[in-house]
Design a protein around this motif. Structure first.
Motif, PDB file in Angstrom:
ATOM      1  N   UNK A  60       0.816  -0.982  -3.964  1.00 21.56           N
ATOM      2  CA  UNK A  60       0.126   0.123  -4.627  1.00 21.56           C
ATOM      3  C   UNK A  60       0.014  -0.137  -6.128  1.00 21.56           C
ATOM      4  N   UNK A  61      -0.954   0.518  -6.741  1.00 27.56           N
ATOM      5  CA  UNK A  61      -1.224   0.340  -8.165  1.00 27.56           C
ATOM      6  C   UNK A  61      -0.598   1.469  -8.988  1.00 27.56           C
ATOM      7  N   UNK A  62       0.598   1.877  -8.613  1.00 29.04           N
ATOM      8  CA  UNK A  62       1.212   3.046  -9.242  1.00 29.04           C
ATOM      9  C   UNK A  62       1.729   2.790 -10.648  1.00 29.04           C
ATOM     10  N   UNK A  63       1.703   1.546 -11.124  1.00 29.80           N
ATOM     11  CA  UNK A  63       2.089   1.278 -12.506  1.00 29.80           C
ATOM     12  C   UNK A  63       0.944   1.542 -13.476  1.00 29.80           C
ATOM     13  N   UNK A  67      -2.189   5.862 -11.383  1.00 33.36           N
ATOM     14  CA  UNK A  67      -1.953   5.149 -10.126  1.00 33.36           C
ATOM     15  C   UNK A  67      -3.198   4.482  -9.582  1.00 33.36           C
ATOM     16  N   UNK A  68      -4.143   4.131 -10.480  1.00 32.91           N
ATOM     17  CA  UNK A  68      -5.418   3.550 -10.062  1.00 32.91           C
ATOM     18  C   UNK A  68      -5.643   2.236 -10.801  1.00 32.91           C
ATOM     19  N   UNK A  74      -8.957   1.371  -7.179  1.00 30.21           N
ATOM     20  CA  UNK A  74      -8.181   1.604  -5.957  1.00 30.21           C
ATOM     21  C   UNK A  74      -6.770   2.088  -6.289  1.00 30.21           C
ATOM     22  N   UNK A  75      -6.228   2.914  -5.392  1.00 31.56           N
ATOM     23  CA  UNK A  75      -4.821   3.291  -5.475  1.00 31.56           C
ATOM     24  C   UNK A  75      -3.943   2.268  -4.740  1.00 31.56           C
ATOM     25  N   UNK A  76      -4.484   1.692  -3.675  1.00 31.98           N
ATOM     26  CA  UNK A  76      -3.745   0.757  -2.823  1.00 31.98           C
ATOM     27  C   UNK A  76      -4.566  -0.502  -2.594  1.00 31.98           C
ATOM     28  N   UNK A  77      -3.881  -1.633  -2.485  1.00 31.69           N
ATOM     29  CA  UNK A  77      -4.570  -2.879  -2.183  1.00 31.69           C
ATOM     30  C   UNK A  77      -5.221  -2.831  -0.808  1.00 31.69           C
ATOM     31  N   UNK A  78      -4.675  -2.061   0.106  1.00 33.53           N
ATOM     32  CA  UNK A  78      -5.253  -1.987   1.448  1.00 33.53           C
ATOM     33  C   UNK A  78      -6.719  -1.537   1.415  1.00 33.53           C
ATOM     34  N   UNK A  79      -7.115  -0.844   0.367  1.00 36.50           N
ATOM     35  CA  UNK A  79      -8.506  -0.400   0.270  1.00 36.50           C
ATOM     36  C   UNK A  79      -9.458  -1.588   0.186  1.00 36.50           C
TER      37      UNK A  79
END
Length: 318
Positions: A60-63, A67-68, A74-79
């Protein structure tokens, strides 16, 4: 694994088009960060760093602010995986490193062994002056041979030992790991680098495991016959690389320890993160320059100093 070599035309070398998404905790992703820096490709391929901690949707890109990821949105790499294949995009999991096509937001490849080779060869037109040749044609067979043994017994060997579910499997992996480390220690007694007279792919592939050995693998993965710091040539070799621009300045022991000790709860259910070892030991004298050779080749130069930290400075969940 999504294998899409850049030579295939699926991700032709095109500055500004791709984003490398990596974790500073992951040794497989760390390789790509090192190569990008050694090659001076920072302006050609942007870098996104994920949180060392994961939830049920993985990296996740929470840093980043909000968080995007500021480039992909994206919030998550899975996207990015689902943008490539909405049905089976995450069937085999979400892994780093990942090369993402920025215009479409789609995953291009997560083929970690070939990403570094491609960055070193296919992107030569955009590399900095003085960049090393990491996979020279005349040494390719020897690099492949050395790297193959390192992969099976060391890079993957620590995981085989750490996640073994039987005593026999653990002992098999443990034995192969230290037999290989002993052989590497012997190999490095009279040569500065694993293959040839300067840094190659082989050194990068070994270094990312060595950088994590005493901090994580020795205790967490029960790879505890001895510490890296108790080897002779291997420890001096690791310090030599760490003190070379592009290596130590891409190591983040905080991310490394938090990821392994807090995410892998089947091994460490308390999630307690050890305070040691003292990283200042990596900066002690190694005397490896006395063996000759030069890190970037006879005409090579080091990359410029990093302008700031690699990672976003946002909070990490505890």
């Amino acid at each position: 694994m999504v294998a899409s070599p850049s030579g295939s035309g699926e991700w032709p070398a095109e500055p500004g088009r791709y984003r490398l998404v990596a974790s500073l905790a992951c040794p497989w992703a760390h390789r790509s960060i090192i190569v990008r820096r050694l090659m001076g490709l920072e302006d050609a391929i942007s870098l996104g760093i994920v949180d060392p901690l994961q939830d049920d949707r993985s990296w996740r890109f929470s840093l980043d602010d909000g968080g995007v990821d500021p480039v992909l949105g994206y919030h998550y790499l899975e996207e990015a995986y689902l943008a490539r294949d909405p049905v089976d995009g995450i069937e085999n999991g979400v892994s780093v490193p990942a090369i993402v096509d920025v215009p479409s937001g789609r995953l291009v490849t997560n083929d970690f062994p070939n990403i570094t080779i491609d960055l070193g060869r296919e992107w030569s037109a955009y590399q900095r002056a003085g960049a090393p040749t990491l996979y020279p044609d005349e040494l390719r067979d020897e690099i492949d041979e050395v790297a193959d043994g390192v992969f099976h017994d060391v890079n993957n060997g620590v995981y085989k030992a750490g996640f073994a579910t039987s005593q026999a499997r653990y002992e098999e992996a443990y034995t192969a790991l230290f037999a290989r480390l002993d052989a590497l220690d012997e190999r490095l007694q009279d040569r500065r680098y694993l293959v040839g007279d300067h840094i190659t792919e082989a050194d990068i592939r070994l270094f990312t495991t060595l950088a994590r050995f005493d901090a994580v693998y020795h205790g967490h993965f029960k790879a505890n016959r001895q510490k890296l710091a108790e080897f002779d040539a291997l420890w001096a070799y690791a310090r030599d690389l760490y003190q070379t621009p592009g290596f130590g300045d891409t190591v983040d022991f905080d991310h490394i320890k938090r990821h392994y000790y807090m995410v892998q709860t089947t091994i460490n259910p308390t999630q307690v993160v050890p305070l040691g070892p003292d990283p200042s030991a990596w900066l002690t004298r190694h005397h490896r320059e006395e063996l000759g050779g030069s890190p970037f080749g006879p005409d090579g130069t080091p990359p410029a100093p990093l302008p700031g930290p690699l990672r976003p400075l946002g909070p990490i969940d505890m």
